[in-house]
Scaffold this motif. Sequence first.
Motif, short mmCIF file in Angstrom:
data_model
loop_
_atom_site.label_atom_id
_atom_site.label_comp_id
_atom_site.label_asym_id
_atom_site.label_seq_id
_atom_site.Cartn_x
_atom_site.Cartn_y
_atom_site.Cartn_z
N LEU A 166 103.52 122.98 98.84
CA LEU A 166 102.30 123.48 98.18
C LEU A 166 102.33 123.32 96.67
O LEU A 166 101.42 123.78 95.98
CB LEU A 166 102.08 124.95 98.53
N ARG A 167 103.36 122.66 96.14
CA ARG A 167 103.48 122.52 94.69
C ARG A 167 102.24 121.87 94.08
O ARG A 167 101.70 122.35 93.08
CB ARG A 167 104.73 121.71 94.33
N VAL A 168 101.75 120.77 94.65
CA VAL A 168 100.59 120.06 94.08
C VAL A 168 99.36 120.97 94.09
O VAL A 168 98.68 121.12 93.08
CB VAL A 168 100.32 118.75 94.85
N ALA A 169 99.09 121.59 95.24
CA ALA A 169 97.92 122.47 95.33
C ALA A 169 98.06 123.65 94.38
O ALA A 169 97.11 124.00 93.68
CB ALA A 169 97.74 122.96 96.77
N SER A 170 99.23 124.26 94.33
CA SER A 170 99.46 125.42 93.45
C SER A 170 99.25 125.04 91.99
O SER A 170 98.62 125.78 91.23
CB SER A 170 100.88 125.97 93.63
N ASN A 171 99.78 123.90 91.58
CA ASN A 171 99.62 123.46 90.19
C ASN A 171 98.16 123.18 89.86
O ASN A 171 97.70 123.50 88.76
CB ASN A 171 100.48 122.22 89.91
N GLN A 172 97.43 122.59 90.79
CA GLN A 172 96.01 122.31 90.53
C GLN A 172 95.19 123.60 90.46
O GLN A 172 94.31 123.73 89.61
CB GLN A 172 95.45 121.36 91.59
N ILE A 173 95.49 124.54 91.34
CA ILE A 173 94.79 125.84 91.31
C ILE A 173 95.08 126.53 89.97
O ILE A 173 94.16 127.00 89.30
CB ILE A 173 95.22 126.73 92.49
N LEU A 174 96.34 126.60 89.59
CA LEU A 174 96.74 127.25 88.36
C LEU A 174 96.04 126.60 87.16
O LEU A 174 95.49 127.29 86.29
CB LEU A 174 98.26 127.20 88.19
N SER A 175 96.04 125.28 87.10
CA SER A 175 95.41 124.56 86.01
C SER A 175 93.90 124.84 85.95
O SER A 175 93.35 125.12 84.88
CB SER A 175 95.67 123.07 86.16
N LEU A 176 93.24 124.77 87.09
CA LEU A 176 91.80 125.06 87.16
C LEU A 176 91.49 126.46 86.65
O LEU A 176 90.55 126.66 85.88
CB LEU A 176 91.32 124.96 88.61
N PHE A 177 92.26 127.43 87.11
CA PHE A 177 92.01 128.81 86.74
C PHE A 177 92.30 129.06 85.26
O PHE A 177 91.54 129.74 84.58
CB PHE A 177 92.82 129.77 87.61
N GLN A 178 93.39 128.49 84.73
CA GLN A 178 93.71 128.68 83.32
C GLN A 178 92.67 128.05 82.41
O GLN A 178 92.31 128.62 81.39
CB GLN A 178 95.09 128.09 83.00
N ASP A 179 92.18 126.88 82.79
CA ASP A 179 91.23 126.16 81.95
C ASP A 179 89.82 126.74 82.01
O ASP A 179 89.06 126.63 81.04
CB ASP A 179 91.16 124.69 82.35
N ASN A 180 89.44 127.31 83.14
CA ASN A 180 88.04 127.66 83.36
C ASN A 180 87.76 129.14 83.64
O ASN A 180 86.60 129.53 83.74
CB ASN A 180 87.49 126.83 84.51
N TYR A 181 88.80 129.94 83.76
CA TYR A 181 88.63 131.36 84.07
C TYR A 181 89.55 132.20 83.17
O TYR A 181 90.40 132.94 83.67
CB TYR A 181 88.92 131.63 85.55
N PRO A 182 89.38 132.11 81.85
CA PRO A 182 90.29 132.86 80.98
C PRO A 182 90.15 134.37 81.17
O PRO A 182 89.04 134.89 81.32
CB PRO A 182 89.84 132.44 79.57
N GLU A 183 91.29 135.01 81.22
CA GLU A 183 91.37 136.48 81.32
C GLU A 183 90.59 137.04 82.50
O GLU A 183 90.12 138.18 82.46
CB GLU A 183 90.88 137.13 80.03
N MET A 184 90.44 136.29 83.56
CA MET A 184 89.78 136.81 84.75
C MET A 184 90.75 137.60 85.64
O MET A 184 90.32 138.34 86.51
CB MET A 184 89.13 135.70 85.57
N VAL A 185 92.03 137.39 85.41
CA VAL A 185 93.03 138.11 86.19
C VAL A 185 93.68 139.15 85.28
O VAL A 185 94.30 138.80 84.27
CB VAL A 185 94.10 137.15 86.77
N ALA A 186 93.52 140.42 85.64
CA ALA A 186 94.08 141.51 84.84
C ALA A 186 95.59 141.58 85.03
O ALA A 186 96.34 141.77 84.07
CB ALA A 186 93.45 142.84 85.23
#
Length: 167
Positions: A143-163
């Motif tokens: 799951l490394r590829v999927a995990s890295n893509q999810i993490l990148s998408l969320f960091q780039d497009n959802y700043p501070e959405m996770v408390a």
Amino acid sequence: MWGIPLLGGDERADVILLKFLRARDFRVADSFHMLEKCLAWRKEFGADEVAEEDLGFKELEGVVAYMHGYDREAHPVCYNAYGVFRDKDMYERIFGDEEKLKKFLRWRVQVLERGIKLLHFKPGGVNSIIQVTDLKDMPKRELRVASNQILSLFQDNYPEMVARKVK
């Protein structure tokens, strides 16, 4: 963004813009660039419409990634459990090729977008979610590829959405 006009004095827009400023240590030019890229990505990806799409992952809903309940401070909670993918057939069915991976990533964004609809976007309000990830039995290498893509998408497009993240 998320149904909130970013221009025009809406206090909810202030909450969103502050997330981008914090994500770039209050460097205005960097924050603005991040916001521009995010808005372009949202348009290209169709992020505003994804929450209503049927992506065909009924078998994963309530099992792999899902919103359920609230913490003590009223943050919506998103649970993630990727252990189901230790089953090779399940893994192949969901991640077997590039198109399947793209569809899974779209679904994972869908889960987050549904969670964001539960936020207040008010100063002092509930403006982020709690992310709980169960790493038990997760096939990390696969799951490394999927995990890295999810993490990148969320960091780039959802700043501070996770408390908070709980693992």
